[in-house]
Each structure stands twice: as structure tokens, then as C-alpha cells.
Design a protein around this motif. Structure first.
Motif, PDB file in Angstrom:
ATOM      1  N   ALA A  23     -25.599 -23.608   9.041  1.00  0.00           N
ATOM      2  CA  ALA A  23     -24.636 -23.226   8.003  1.00  0.00           C
ATOM      3  C   ALA A  23     -24.728 -24.176   6.811  1.00  0.00           C
ATOM      4  N   ASN A  26     -27.917 -23.373   4.980  1.00  0.00           N
ATOM      5  CA  ASN A  26     -27.705 -22.154   4.189  1.00  0.00           C
ATOM      6  C   ASN A  26     -26.944 -22.459   2.911  1.00  0.00           C
ATOM      7  N   GLU A  27     -25.904 -23.262   3.028  1.00  0.00           N
ATOM      8  CA  GLU A  27     -25.087 -23.605   1.867  1.00  0.00           C
ATOM      9  C   GLU A  27     -25.911 -24.381   0.833  1.00  0.00           C
ATOM     10  N   ARG A  31     -27.140 -19.882   0.019  1.00  0.00           N
ATOM     11  CA  ARG A  31     -26.972 -18.683   0.841  1.00  0.00           C
ATOM     12  C   ARG A  31     -25.576 -18.691   1.445  1.00  0.00           C
ATOM     13  N   VAL A  32     -25.146 -17.563   1.959  1.00  0.00           N
ATOM     14  CA  VAL A  32     -23.869 -17.454   2.646  1.00  0.00           C
ATOM     15  C   VAL A  32     -23.968 -18.242   3.954  1.00  0.00           C
ATOM     16  N   LYS A  33     -22.961 -19.040   4.257  1.00  0.00           N
ATOM     17  CA  LYS A  33     -23.003 -19.907   5.447  1.00  0.00           C
ATOM     18  C   LYS A  33     -23.404 -19.174   6.734  1.00  0.00           C
ATOM     19  N   ASP A  35     -25.186 -16.583   7.220  1.00  0.00           N
ATOM     20  CA  ASP A  35     -26.436 -15.817   7.151  1.00  0.00           C
ATOM     21  C   ASP A  35     -27.334 -16.212   8.328  1.00  0.00           C
ATOM     22  N   SER A  36     -27.800 -15.236   9.078  1.00  0.00           N
ATOM     23  CA  SER A  36     -28.581 -15.520  10.291  1.00  0.00           C
ATOM     24  C   SER A  36     -30.090 -15.452  10.078  1.00  0.00           C
ATOM     25  N   THR A  37     -30.528 -15.193   8.870  1.00  0.00           N
ATOM     26  CA  THR A  37     -31.958 -15.028   8.608  1.00  0.00           C
ATOM     27  C   THR A  37     -32.770 -16.232   9.058  1.00  0.00           C
ATOM     28  N   THR A  39     -31.987 -18.616  11.123  1.00  0.00           N
ATOM     29  CA  THR A  39     -31.889 -18.780  12.574  1.00  0.00           C
ATOM     30  C   THR A  39     -32.830 -17.810  13.275  1.00  0.00           C
ATOM     31  N   GLN A  40     -32.940 -16.599  12.762  1.00  0.00           N
ATOM     32  CA  GLN A  40     -33.856 -15.627  13.349  1.00  0.00           C
ATOM     33  C   GLN A  40     -35.302 -16.083  13.212  1.00  0.00           C
TER      34      GLN A  40
END
Length: 73
Positions: A23, A26-27, A31-33, A35-37, A39-40
Motif C-alpha cells: 500500500a 502504491n501510494e 496509485r490507489v493504496k 490496488d492489487s496489480t 501484488t499480482q
């Protein structure tokens, strides 16, 4: 020898460790905290349509480098 995808996955894990959480990373990337991209990519999650592991492409890698002011590669 590792593939470029494996190297990117290792480097992404290093960035996650540096920022503490995905998170926070992402920040930092704007990016939005939740966002799972990323992590994927990190987990090589299988795509629902292709059933192939998700991999970070060059455009995403360059964008991360640019946002975090890292050298290319």
C-alpha cells in the motif's frame, strides 16, 4: 540465469520491503493504496482469462523507475 520477469519480481519485492507495505509503495507511485496489480505481479497470480502468470512488462517497469527516480533497469 534469471529471466527479466524473475528479476523484476525480485526487485518489486525489494521495493515492497523498502516501503514497508505494498500500500505504501502504491501510494509512492501515485496509485490507489488497495490496488492489487503489483501484488499480482509479485505473486505471479494467474490471469482469469489466460490462466497464465501475470508479469510486469517494460512500460510498467519504466513507469515505476521514473516515479521513484530510479535508474533504468
Amino acid at each position: 540465469m534469471k529471466t527479466v520477469e524473475e528479476i523484476r519480481r525480485v526487485q518489486l519485492g525489494t521495493l515492497r520491503t523498502k516501503f514497508g507495505t505494498m500500500a505504501a509503495l502504491n501510494e509512492a507511485l501515485g496509485r490507489v493504496k488497495p490496488d492489487s496489480t503489483l501484488t499480482q505481479y509479485l505473486n505471479s497470480s494467474k490471469g482469469s482469462k489466460t490462466n497464465k502468470p501475470k508479469q510486469m512488462g517494460s512500460p510498467m517497469a519504466r513507469a515505476i523507475e521514473s516515479q521513484l527516480k530510479l535508474e533504468e533497469g
